[in-house]
Design a protein around this motif. Sequence first.
Motif, PDB file in Angstrom:
ATOM      1  N   HIS A 151      -6.744   3.657  -5.744  1.00 54.14           N
ATOM      2  CA  HIS A 151      -7.166   1.750  -5.196  1.00 54.14           C
ATOM      3  C   HIS A 151      -7.499   1.231  -6.942  1.00 54.14           C
ATOM      4  O   HIS A 151      -6.640   0.085  -6.430  1.00 54.14           O
ATOM      5  N   ASN A 153      -3.747  -0.497  -7.200  1.00 51.34           N
ATOM      6  CA  ASN A 153      -2.821  -0.951  -6.458  1.00 51.34           C
ATOM      7  C   ASN A 153      -4.212  -2.340  -5.947  1.00 51.34           C
ATOM      8  O   ASN A 153      -3.388  -3.389  -6.035  1.00 51.34           O
ATOM      9  N   LEU A 154      -4.688  -3.151  -6.639  1.00 52.20           N
ATOM     10  CA  LEU A 154      -5.770  -3.448  -6.531  1.00 52.20           C
ATOM     11  C   LEU A 154      -5.817  -4.274  -7.655  1.00 52.20           C
ATOM     12  O   LEU A 154      -5.236  -5.684  -7.536  1.00 52.20           O
ATOM     13  N   PHE A 180      -6.377  -9.259  -0.779  1.00 51.76           N
ATOM     14  CA  PHE A 180      -7.664  -8.750  -1.946  1.00 51.76           C
ATOM     15  C   PHE A 180      -9.123  -8.943  -1.574  1.00 51.76           C
ATOM     16  O   PHE A 180      -9.722  -7.813  -0.460  1.00 51.76           O
ATOM     17  N   LEU A 220      -8.273  -7.000   2.488  1.00 45.68           N
ATOM     18  CA  LEU A 220      -8.832  -5.373   1.999  1.00 45.68           C
ATOM     19  C   LEU A 220     -10.053  -5.259   1.974  1.00 45.68           C
ATOM     20  O   LEU A 220     -10.430  -4.783   2.912  1.00 45.68           O
ATOM     21  N   GLU A 221     -11.303  -6.307   1.262  1.00 44.65           N
ATOM     22  CA  GLU A 221     -12.570  -5.401   1.331  1.00 44.65           C
ATOM     23  C   GLU A 221     -12.917  -5.612   2.054  1.00 44.65           C
ATOM     24  O   GLU A 221     -13.858  -5.424   2.810  1.00 44.65           O
ATOM     25  N   LYS A 228     -12.024  -1.639   4.070  1.00 45.05           N
ATOM     26  CA  LYS A 228     -13.100  -1.306   3.613  1.00 45.05           C
ATOM     27  C   LYS A 228     -14.171  -1.111   3.905  1.00 45.05           C
ATOM     28  O   LYS A 228     -15.224  -0.588   3.845  1.00 45.05           O
ATOM     29  N   CYS A 285      -9.642   4.929   2.244  1.00 42.34           N
ATOM     30  CA  CYS A 285      -9.344   3.821   1.486  1.00 42.34           C
ATOM     31  C   CYS A 285      -8.452   3.223   0.899  1.00 42.34           C
ATOM     32  O   CYS A 285      -7.985   2.557   0.715  1.00 42.34           O
ATOM     33  N   THR A 286      -7.538   4.856   0.661  1.00 43.01           N
ATOM     34  CA  THR A 286      -6.443   4.763  -0.622  1.00 43.01           C
ATOM     35  C   THR A 286      -5.442   3.512   0.516  1.00 43.01           C
ATOM     36  O   THR A 286      -4.345   3.411  -0.099  1.00 43.01           O
ATOM     37  N   ASN A 300      -6.303   0.412   0.744  1.00 46.14           N
ATOM     38  CA  ASN A 300      -5.161  -0.165  -0.678  1.00 46.14           C
ATOM     39  C   ASN A 300      -3.998  -0.653  -0.961  1.00 46.14           C
ATOM     40  O   ASN A 300      -3.195  -1.247  -1.405  1.00 46.14           O
TER      41      ASN A 300
END
Length: 483
Positions: free
Chosen positions: A341, A344-345, A357, A360-361, A364, A394-395, A398
Amino acid sequence: MTETEMKQKIAGGLFWKLLENGGSQGVQFVIAIILARLLTPAEYGVVGILMIFIVIANVFVQSGFSTALIQKRQADEVDFSSVCYFELVVALALYGILYFAAPGIAVWYEIAELETIVRVLAVVLFPGAVISVQTSYVSRRMEFRGLFLSTLIASLIAGAISIGMAYQGYGVWAMVGQQVIYYLTLMLVLFVTVSWRPVMKCSLARIREMFAFGWKLLCASLLDTVFNNLYGLFIGKIYNEELLGSYNRGEQFPKLIATNLGGAIQAVLLPVFAASQDNVEQVRQMVRRAIRLSSFVTLPMLLGLFAVADNLVLTLLGEKWLICVPFLRIMCISYCFWPIHITNLQAINAMGRSDIFLKLELVKKTLSLVALAVGMCFSVYGMVLLKAIQDFLCTFINGAPNRKLLRYSIWHQWMDVMPSALLSSMMCAGVMAVGFLLRQFSPWFRLLVQIGCGVGIYGILAWMLRMESFFFLTGMLRERMKR
């Protein structure tokens, strides 16, 4: 910067960052154990409810500027001072909101003393605003030695006072006092140990420039913080503060490992990623190193903690806290995905792609809402178990953008994680078998033998398989011992 210089810089920063996290969090861990023996799960739950609101408010205070200051190519004293003053103004506004919302929070949770506690605890927003700028300065210049000393001193002072308050029967106020004193002390000591000082300059143009990058991180961080704390909010409201206290205590142990060992590696590597953002191949190699190193450090500790959970809780916290063991084990699995997690972020941030970013949030958090809604149909343990499943899924979310940005797909990331995961799983099975064989002995004895066996099994296997991360860490320690 040459590869040798980069490795030296990373090793030096990592050494002090690990000391900072290990030292201060180690002290806080011991203090938390003492407080847990003096206080009840219900009292922990009361403060746990309030810390959710404070943590969310702190996201607004930082406003995404911390990462923006690190990521910016050229940041001078005007940038740091402007952000500091802006964040203090935001902190004042948020304190006012929490002050007037305090009666409503107390009524909602049906706990009258929450009104006063909210108004006192929210004071931490002001030193928190300054600390966020100070730590950004530290990260950018990799002055982690000063941060180590500051956090250690603040932890010792705040811990000693909170334990004294608990012995005197102050209950939840002991934990409130610990938070307020820690933040105030850390801010003051950082002014002594870190070279940054605010100057009487403030540029709205600079704030707008960084906010153009930071607002996306603010939204993403706000989404992440709110959704991560939704479980606490719902457990505290639907069930009771005792279960919330048990959930918070069960999460504390694995979170301590993931965010302070894995997080230390990431905190050191983010400014290095940012400095190399024009060299995609170099960033990709560093991201691979970060994932391998984070996994090598965090996975054995998390799966080892899973194996000794019952003995650890019984030994350190007492029988009244055994209710938190299922939460602890579930969260150990959930935090195993932390290295993928965060790395990557951090890479996406370092490449200046805060737009990705945020996207993605959003994806998720949609998944989080579904998991929470489904989980509420089951018991509290089912709710938390679904959270762990969601963290695994979520991996893939991300990791998806870095297939294009860095040519580093999620499949290759999992392949880099797998050696540490397999060794950690073998170690976990061995440690649980030892605990079963020694079930007639005291919890203290079982715990000590299990820890020794876990360290031995993992260390020997890593050495026999010639794992790169093992020799990187041992080499770094040898270099530090020579100095």
